[in-house]
Design a protein around this motif. Structure first.
Motif: not given
Length: 367
Positions: A151-152, A166-167, A172-174, A321-322
């Motif tokens: 979700y970002g 979804l951002r 890892y997120d992507s 970047h967390a």
């Protein structure tokens, strides 16, 4: 060592899973290991895939006291190997597949190896889906463990499945977001019965990722040396807020999703047990570690409390970047499956800390 018993409010799950053929990828990891343990207890025929199945690896599946390894079929394989996935899945004739295999579960590790992270976390899942698409025997459900990081940054009070964009932007997120999208694609395009669960921070015993994850890393600091050390908190995490859920509650949620045919092709947020700032979570860990230690060594317990928390600044030039705040709205999974959080946060946190204290003292003997 006393292990936590699973929360078994749903006795009908035994009948549902008994004698079913089940595949767990990444089964020697923290969550995969707990899911495997519960499935074995429910009478399933469990096959586990992992890239590292060494008998000396720290894993709940290698704990001699539980004798789990002798009750499962183990394949050492990499999910990035499409041919291996095809062979194992075609021969296994699995009713259910649970996918937990991943290269990295933390942003620090993913940022140092972006290609490997994407190959494992995205293409590993695609390889599982492709193997299922081509298999002569189709699974009844294919489960993907996703993450709240897709979700970002959170702009509302919580993330909702179909209203929050979804951002995810980190590596890892992507990579997990891409896998998440392919779940829907393979369901819509090929009719595969995928189920995606966006998970929060899970805690509990037998999590041996002590280099990165908050609780086991703190346990290594507090109990891993002759003298307790203060667990570290990065300065840029002071404003962070996170969801936390006990691992046995997570396992129950996953099994309930499996049981509900109406959940196929859909995505769910995991209902959280506790939502709190990261500094408060770490402070609570320190306090409860001191409470646990009191019954063994009052002087050491006092040292743990006096040490407190060590604030650390990331190295200059860090590209980590967390996300500041992550909080999942879990109403959808509750309505679909009846799942509700059962574990008491403080009780299970103390039990988990007790596990780590004993493990650190006897790790040379195994668990």
């Amino acid at each position: 060592m006393n292990s936590n018993q699973p929360i078994n409010r749903y006795e009908h799950l035994t009948e549902f899973f008994d004698s079913k053929n089940v595949l767990v990828t990444g089964g020697f990891g923290f969550v995969g290991g707990h899911v495997t343990k519960r499935l074995v207890e429910l009478g399933a025929n469990v096959t586990v895939i992992d890239i590292n199945t060494d008998v000396n690896r720290d894993s709940i599946l290698n704990c001699a006291s539980m004798d789990l390894r002798s009750k499962i079929l183990v394949h050492e394989a990499d999910v990035v190997d499409a041919n291996a996935m095809k062979e194992i899945i075609h021969e296994g004739r699995f009713h259910f597949i649970y996918h937990f295999a991943a290269y990295a579960s933390v942003i620090e590790k993913a940022i140092s190896a972006p290609y490997d992270t994407i190959m494992a976390n995205t293409m590993g899942w695609v390889n599982v889906l492709e193997a299922c698409r081509l298999a002569p025997y189709k699974p009844n459900m294919i489960f993907l463990s996703s993450t709240d990081k897709v979700y970002g940054e959170m702009e509302e009070d919580s993330y909702s499945e179909h209203s929050t964009p979804l951002r995810g932007i980190g590596v890892y997120d992507s990579a997990k977001l891409a896998a998440d999208v392919f779940s829907r694609t393979y369901h819509e395009a090929f009719g595969l019965p995928t189920v995606t669960l966006r998970m929060c921070n899970i805690y509990g015993p037998y999590d041996f990722n002590m280099g990165y994850r908050l609780l086991p890393k703190a346990m290594a600091s507090i109990f891993g040396s002759a003298e307790p050390e203060a667990p570290e908190l990065y300065f840029d995490a002071i404003e962070h807020h996170r969801d936390y859920l006990y691992v046995q509650d997570l396992v129950t949620a996953i099994l309930l999703l499996t049981q509900q045919q109406k959940c196929r092709g859909d995505v769910y947020n995991l209902a959280a047990g506790t939502y709190m700032p990261t500094p408060q979570m770490l402070k609570t860990i320190v306090e409860q570690a001191a409470e646990v230690e009191k019954s063994y060594d009052a002087e050491r317990a006092e040292t743990i409390m006096n040490n407190g928390i060590s604030i650390r600044v990331r190295q200059s030039g860090s590209t980590v970047h967390a996300i500041t705040k992550q909080h999942l709205n879990g109403k959808k999974i509750e309505e679909a499956t009846g799942f509700t959080v059962q574990a008491d946060f403080m009780d299970t946190l103390r039990e988990t800390i007790q596990f780590y204290r004993e493990y650190m003292r006897t790790r040379d003997e195994g668990c």
